[in-house]
Design an enzyme around this catalytic site. Structure first.
Site, PDB file in Angstrom:
ATOM      1  N   LEU A  28       0.819  -1.215   0.000  1.00  0.00           N
ATOM      2  CA  LEU A  28       0.000   0.000   0.000  1.00  0.00           C
ATOM      3  C   LEU A  28       0.850   1.261   0.000  1.00  0.00           C
ATOM      4  O   LEU A  28       0.466   2.275  -0.579  1.00  0.00           O
ATOM      5  CB  LEU A  28      -0.922   0.008   1.223  1.00  0.00           C
ATOM      6  CG  LEU A  28      -1.983  -1.096   1.272  1.00  0.00           C
ATOM      7  CD1 LEU A  28      -2.770  -1.001   2.568  1.00  0.00           C
ATOM      8  CD2 LEU A  28      -2.913  -1.002   0.065  1.00  0.00           C
ATOM      9  N   GLY A  29       1.974   1.233   0.660  1.00  0.00           N
ATOM     10  CA  GLY A  29       2.818   2.415   0.724  1.00  0.00           C
ATOM     11  C   GLY A  29       4.033   2.158   1.582  1.00  0.00           C
ATOM     12  O   GLY A  29       4.174   1.111   2.231  1.00  0.00           O
ATOM     13  N   GLY A  31       6.849   4.196   4.372  1.00  0.00           N
ATOM     14  CA  GLY A  31       7.074   5.319   5.261  1.00  0.00           C
ATOM     15  C   GLY A  31       8.477   5.301   5.810  1.00  0.00           C
ATOM     16  O   GLY A  31       9.310   4.467   5.425  1.00  0.00           O
ATOM     17  N   MET A  33       9.405   4.532   8.764  1.00  0.00           N
ATOM     18  CA  MET A  33       9.648   3.439   9.691  1.00  0.00           C
ATOM     19  C   MET A  33       9.509   2.073   9.042  1.00  0.00           C
ATOM     20  O   MET A  33      10.086   1.102   9.535  1.00  0.00           O
ATOM     21  CB  MET A  33       8.687   3.533  10.881  1.00  0.00           C
ATOM     22  CG  MET A  33       8.893   4.755  11.734  1.00  0.00           C
ATOM     23  SD  MET A  33       7.714   4.846  13.095  1.00  0.00           S
ATOM     24  CE  MET A  33       8.115   3.348  13.988  1.00  0.00           C
ATOM     25  N   LYS A  53       1.656  -2.824   9.012  1.00  0.00           N
ATOM     26  CA  LYS A  53       2.918  -2.095   8.923  1.00  0.00           C
ATOM     27  C   LYS A  53       4.036  -2.977   9.469  1.00  0.00           C
ATOM     28  O   LYS A  53       3.965  -3.465  10.598  1.00  0.00           O
ATOM     29  CB  LYS A  53       2.861  -0.789   9.719  1.00  0.00           C
ATOM     30  CG  LYS A  53       4.190  -0.031   9.714  1.00  0.00           C
ATOM     31  CD  LYS A  53       4.155   1.189  10.625  1.00  0.00           C
ATOM     32  CE  LYS A  53       3.299   2.285  10.030  1.00  0.00           C
ATOM     33  NZ  LYS A  53       3.398   3.533  10.826  1.00  0.00           N
ATOM     34  N   ASP A 147       1.874  15.150  14.466  1.00  0.00           N
ATOM     35  CA  ASP A 147       2.158  15.059  13.037  1.00  0.00           C
ATOM     36  C   ASP A 147       0.871  14.973  12.237  1.00  0.00           C
ATOM     37  O   ASP A 147       0.751  14.163  11.318  1.00  0.00           O
ATOM     38  CB  ASP A 147       3.047  13.848  12.734  1.00  0.00           C
ATOM     39  CG  ASP A 147       3.657  13.924  11.335  1.00  0.00           C
ATOM     40  OD1 ASP A 147       3.809  15.040  10.810  1.00  0.00           O
ATOM     41  OD2 ASP A 147       3.963  12.859  10.764  1.00  0.00           O
TER      42      ASP A 147
END
Length: 366
Positions: A28-29, A31, A33, A53, A147
């Site tokens: 999905l993506g 980041g 981390m 994640k 954030d």
């Protein structure tokens, strides 16, 4: 980067990859981390999907990043809100730590603005109420998001806007979840106190909320683009660009983006204003007056002890000018000196006396 791609492998390999009780389906993506995959439980392939994640392999060996990941899981477990994507499962003690949240089948707010442009006022009010409710629940759990930005807001087709990524949240009791002296956040959405190193607070999240709504209303970042240090400098020294914000929401967003944290409204107040509840008006920031609230004339305060000290009021003429001051009195004439008699003939100036007693007497001859 190439080594990490080799570790991840191709999309076909990722489809057969298993992390804990979940089977990864697609990426999905990515980041800072780790990577986020769409996954399902192996024991129930027809169950609801999750966003899983996975911490990067090199970061999983770093004790600092591993501690930050564990705190993210602990922070996500504390928050129970319909406006925050819930945590489903997690495992932080394995060699490959991971966490799974509910999958939101919708784009981010940043993707919607880039593809469709600014939102309408009704849509802004709806998203603003959801984000304010998310901040209210996050703060009630003793956390600060720190954030909040358009890419961290997912738009669910049924549930509306939901907040994600509590990875850099900070506890209100003073526990730091990041390294000391590290500025955490995204340029253009960090409050001035975060840029100066004072740390985040609930008022900092309100500043980020105002910046997110300003971006959604105008399609522009409120403090412009460019390098992070220039955007941060404009955040500290300049006012936000609110040209294009609806007039009804302009005072509210301006009050969220003031430099002083003490003057920003609370999330509950923001929800009430956006909901249009009776008796709640948009707060007026310094130097900006709401067009819906007329300005009342201020009545001077009167004190009994100060009545005698007040200056006398001057009468005014019909033209509105003060009356002229009274003319000064004429000067009194100076008294003339006593006339001195003429000096007799034959007298000398030397040894003469100027007193009248010394003047010679003249008598008439018989």
């Amino acid at each position: 980067m190439r080594e990490e791609r080799r570790e991840r492998g191709t999309a076909d390999d990722a489809a057969q990859r298993r992390v804990g009780p979940y089977v990864l389906e697609r990426l999905l993506g990515e980041g800072g981390m780790g990577e986020v995959h769409l996954a399902r439980r192996a024991d129930s392939p027809g169950g609801p999907p999750v966003a899983l994640k996975v911490l990067r392999a090199r970061l999983a060996r770093d004790p600092g990043f591993l501690a930050r990941f564990r705190r993210e899981v602990a922070a996500a477990r504390k928050v129970d809100s319909p406006f925050v994507v819930p945590l489903v499962d997690a495992d932080t003690e394995t060699a490959e730590p991971w966490l799974a949240t509910a999958f939101v089948p919708g784009p981010t707010l940043a993707d919607v603005i880039r593809s469709s442009g600014p939102l309408t006022e009704d849509r802004l009010r709806e998203i603003g109420r959801a984000l304010a409710g998310a901040l209210e629940d996050i703060h009630a759990a003793g956390l600060v998001h720190r954030d909040l930005k358009p890419s961290n807001v997912l738009l669910h087709p049924d549930k509306g806007a939901q907040v994600i990524d509590l990875g850099i949240a900070r506890a209100l009791d003073g526990t730091r979840l990041t390294a000391t002296g590290l500025v955490v956040g995204s340029a253009g959405y960090m409050a001035p106190e975060q840029l100066t190193g004072e740390g985040g607070s609930p008022a900092s999240d309100v500043f980020a909320l105002g910046a997110v709504l300003a971006y959604a209303a105008t399609g522009r970042h409120p403090f412009g683009g460019g390098p992070a240090h220039r955007v941060g400098h404009r955040t500290l020294t300049e006012e936000a660009d609110l040209d294009g914000v609806p007039d009804a929401l302009l005072p509210l967003l301006a009050s969220c983006l003031v430099k002083d944290p003490a003057q920003r409204p609370a999330p509950r107040r923001i929800r009430d204003v956006l909901a249009g509840s009776p008796g709640s008006r948009s707060p007026d920031p310094p130097g900006l007056r709401s067009p819906l609230r007329p300005r009342r004339p201020r009545r001077p305060r009167r004190c009994r002890w100060a009545r005698d000290r007040r200056p006398p009021r001057r009468s005014r003429t019909r033209t509105g000018l003060p009356a002229p001051l009274p003319r000064p009195l004429p000067r009194r004439p100076r008294p003339r000196p006593y006339p001195r008699p003429p000096r007799p003939a034959g007298s000398s100036a030397a040894g003469s006396c100027s007193s009248p007693q010394c003047w010679p007497s003249f008598s008439r001859a018989p």
